[in-house]
Each structure stands twice: as structure tokens, then as C-alpha cells.
Design a protein around this motif. Structure first.
Motif, PDB file in Angstrom:
ATOM      1  N   GLU A  93       7.574 146.715  50.449  1.00  0.00           N
ATOM      2  CA  GLU A  93       7.320 146.942  49.028  1.00  0.00           C
ATOM      3  C   GLU A  93       8.014 148.243  48.642  1.00  0.00           C
ATOM      4  O   GLU A  93       7.744 149.293  49.219  1.00  0.00           O
ATOM      5  N   SER A 115       0.703 138.554  45.677  1.00  0.00           N
ATOM      6  CA  SER A 115       2.015 138.790  46.245  1.00  0.00           C
ATOM      7  C   SER A 115       2.843 137.526  46.320  1.00  0.00           C
ATOM      8  O   SER A 115       2.345 136.457  46.688  1.00  0.00           O
ATOM      9  N   SER A 150       9.751 153.115  50.133  1.00  0.00           N
ATOM     10  CA  SER A 150       9.451 151.784  50.649  1.00  0.00           C
ATOM     11  C   SER A 150       8.331 151.879  51.674  1.00  0.00           C
ATOM     12  O   SER A 150       8.392 152.712  52.592  1.00  0.00           O
ATOM     13  N   VAL A 210       6.848 142.736  55.730  1.00  0.00           N
ATOM     14  CA  VAL A 210       6.822 142.852  54.276  1.00  0.00           C
ATOM     15  C   VAL A 210       7.229 144.260  53.852  1.00  0.00           C
ATOM     16  O   VAL A 210       6.741 145.252  54.390  1.00  0.00           O
ATOM     17  N   ARG A 219      10.584 140.227  52.049  1.00  0.00           N
ATOM     18  CA  ARG A 219      10.115 139.915  53.400  1.00  0.00           C
ATOM     19  C   ARG A 219      11.322 139.788  54.315  1.00  0.00           C
ATOM     20  O   ARG A 219      12.315 139.123  53.971  1.00  0.00           O
ATOM     21  N   SER A 277       9.438 143.541  45.938  1.00  0.00           N
ATOM     22  CA  SER A 277       8.920 143.251  47.272  1.00  0.00           C
ATOM     23  C   SER A 277       9.870 142.298  47.981  1.00  0.00           C
ATOM     24  O   SER A 277      10.516 141.469  47.348  1.00  0.00           O
ATOM     25  N   VAL A 329       6.092 141.331  41.638  1.00  0.00           N
ATOM     26  CA  VAL A 329       5.774 140.971  43.016  1.00  0.00           C
ATOM     27  C   VAL A 329       5.060 139.637  43.103  1.00  0.00           C
ATOM     28  O   VAL A 329       4.831 139.114  44.176  1.00  0.00           O
ATOM     29  N   ARG A 376       3.770 137.319  50.490  1.00  0.00           N
ATOM     30  CA  ARG A 376       2.787 137.286  51.568  1.00  0.00           C
ATOM     31  C   ARG A 376       1.576 136.507  51.083  1.00  0.00           C
ATOM     32  O   ARG A 376       1.352 136.359  49.894  1.00  0.00           O
ATOM     33  N   SER A 421      -0.732 142.454  46.976  1.00  0.00           N
ATOM     34  CA  SER A 421       0.182 143.568  47.214  1.00  0.00           C
ATOM     35  C   SER A 421      -0.590 144.786  47.704  1.00  0.00           C
ATOM     36  O   SER A 421      -1.818 144.783  47.799  1.00  0.00           O
TER      37      SER A 421
END
Length: 324
Positions: A282, A143, A274, A280, A295, A293, A122, A146, A150
Motif C-alpha cells: 500500500e 481492499s 509504502s 501486499v 499485490r 495498492s 484501493v 486482498r 486496507s
């Protein structure tokens, strides 16, 4: 850092750090090693620290090493910022400690081809700590999708496969609100109809799907694929070979993000979870054996949840998440 223990000074503080030795014209970065250092005067850090020896020279990159231990067990993990890790034992030397990988590390199949196996890719680097109150090791990755970290993940060991497992911290399940969808043993078509009737999930939600096959996963044809599309982004698991699978998700800049995982004998279910936070996603496969991960980059993407693949039956649940 951590406090030393018998047979050495229990008041001494230890920490591991990375460096490189023997640089050359052909290999200017040298050979990466991870060193062990100890405080000279117990808890009085003003007296400084001293070099105690090489902790690991097993091929891991030397950046941001993290030693993960579980009280009451002999197995430990040595993790570095390339998301690689080794499993092994921390063994006492005459004056300090050193890390001895388990047999098969790092050459075991399913690894990364580098110094060890890989955690969920990630991002780069991770930090964690032992949560004494709940007897668990928690870790956060920087992350890749983002600006921040995470989800908090609980790290455990699968002793059969000799790999680390990463799953969302148990607090996320405690945040589940009334299920928008929660059914078992459905055909793909009926499950999709149920998902299409959802009246919204909110900006934070938890999606769980279990794909049931009639024969062991190790007997499935290579290329067999199942998955789920969330906010227009597809999270897929593909059988890549005997006993092997690949978890795949869209990455930044159009690059695919993937992680290999091993399958066990007699498994007949593929499990995906998930957790979505705004844009976002994950995703975790097979109870933490792999994770990716993503987006959602298309602001006009449908919020419709779509199942991918053909299987005899599925279990599906969708829970909005919120603090009680």
C-alpha cells in the motif's frame, strides 16, 4: 449514524442512506440522492425512523454513504462506495440538516469527472469512525488486492487544496523496528548501493523515500517520473502537467491502478511511503494526497528494492514492522 445536536433534538439519532428518484427508460437508475433519516423516539429505536429530507443531491452515487466530520471544524466530507467524496458544510434546516458542498465542488480540476474527488482507489466502499481518545477519524477500505480491508488510515483535510488526505494510522510508525537503512542526502547511485546491501526486511516493512529536486515540482517537464520497485512491482509518480501528477501502480489482471494529485507552489520534493505486508503493498504519495495498492504476483520476484528516476539527491529509510 450519529446523535443530533442543537438547534434540533440532541437525543435524536440520524443516519444517511442512498436512493434514486425519477427513473426513466433512458436512465432506469434515476437520479441518485442521499437522504437523511431520524429516530422517532430518541434512543428508542423500536419506534422506528422517519424521513427528514434530502441530505445531498450533488451527483454522488448513492451506495454506502459515509459522513466524515471533525469536531471543532466546519468542514465535513461526504464519501460513497465509488471512492468519491465531496467536501462541504452540514447546514441546519428548519427540521434537520443538509450537506452544502464547498464552492468549486465538484467542478474543480483534479477531480474524478463524476460527483466529486476521489480517495485512494484501493477498492469499493469504506467504513470509519471518530476515535475520541486520539482525536482522529479512522477509515478502512474494502481492499481490491486482498481478502479483507486496507490498512487503517487517518483521514484529515488539506484546506489549501481542499482535498482529503489519507495516511497510515500512526500505530504503524510505532511498529518500526531498528532501521535496515536510514540515510539522507544521497545520490541515487549511492542510495541504491545501500539498498542492495540490505540483509532482508522480513515480511512486513515500511519504506520511505524522498526525491529532492532543485526547482519547484510545478516547473518539471511533463513525463518526469520517480518511484520505487518493491517485490518486483513498480510504484511510480509521474508529472502529468502543470501542477498535476499521477501515482501509478500495477493492478489486478494487468490493469494499471492510478490516482491524480495536485502539486503545491514551491514544493521541491516528491515523497513516497509504502507499507508492505507479505505480498501486499500500500503506497502513499505526498503525505496522503494519493494512494494505490498492489499485490506482488510473481512468486520468484526479487525482494530487491530498486529506486526509479534521476534526481539530485534522495532520502531513504527501510524499517521492518513488528509488534513490540
Amino acid at each position: 449514524g450519529w446523535l443530533d445536536s442543537a438547534p434540533h433534538d440532541p437525543k435524536r439519532w440520524l443516519f444517511v442512506g442512498g436512493t434514486a428518484i425519477n427513473g426513466s427508460k433512458e436512465n432506469p437508475s434515476g437520479i441518485p440522492i442521499i437522504e437523511l433519516w431520524g429516530s422517532r423516539a430518541g434512543g428508542d429505536w423500536t419506534k422506528g425512523f422517519e424521513y427528514l429530507g434530502v441530505f445531498s443531491a450533488d451527483g454522488l452515487t448513492m451506495c454506502d454513504p459515509e459522513l466524515i466530520t471533525w469536531p471543532g471544524t466546519r468542514v465535513a466530507a461526504l464519501y460513497v462506495c465509488s471512492t468519491e467524496y465531496l467536501l462541504g458544510n452540514v447546514v441546519a434546516t428548519a427540521t434537520a440538516w443538509e450537506f452544502k458542498p464547498l464552492p468549486g465542488f465538484p467542478a474543480k480540476s483534479g477531480g474524478t469527472g463524476g460527483g466529486g474527488k476521489s480517495m485512494a482507489p484501493v477498492g469499493k466502499s469504506a467504513k470509519g469512525f471518530w476515535d475520541e481518545e486520539r482525536s482522529r477519524y479512522l477509515i478502512w477500505h474494502v481492499s481490491a488486492v486482498r481478502a479483507g480491508f486496507s490498512l487503517a488510515r487517518e483521514v484529515t483535510v488539506d484546506t489549501d487544496l481542499e482535498i482529503l488526505l489519507e495516511n497510515p494510522a500512526r500505530e504503524y510508525a510505532a511498529m518500526r523496528q531498528a532501521g535496515r537503512c536510514n540515510a539522507t542526502g544521497l545520490s541515487i547511485a549511492v542510495a541504491q548501493q545501500l539498498l542492495d546491501k540490505l540483509q532482508g526486511t522480513g515480511e512486513q516493512f515500511d519504506v520511505n523515500v524522498c526525491f529532492h529536486f532543485k526547482k519547484p515540482l510545478k516547473q518539471l517537464d511533463a513525463g518526469t517520473t520517480v518511484g520505487i520497485t518493491i517485490l518486483g512491482e513498480a510504484i511510480k509518480l509521474t508529472i502529468s502537467g502543470p501542477g498535476q501528477a499521477l501515482l501509478l501502480a500495477p493492478g489486478e489482471g494487468g490493469k494499471k491502478q492510478s490516482m491524480e494529485l495536485q502539486l503545491k507552489d514551491n514544493e521541491t520534493d516528491i515523497v513516497l511511503r509504502s507499507i508492505v505486508d507479505n505480498t501486499v503493498i500500500e503506497a502513499f504519495a505526498m503525505h496522503g494526497r494519493a494512494g494505490v495498492s498492489a499485490r506482488a504476483t510473481n512468486s520468484s520476484a526479487s525482494s530487491r528494492i530498486v529506486l526509479v528516476g534521476e534526481v539530485p539527491s534522495v532520502d531513504i529509510s527501510v524499517f521492518p514492522l513488528a509488534w513490540s
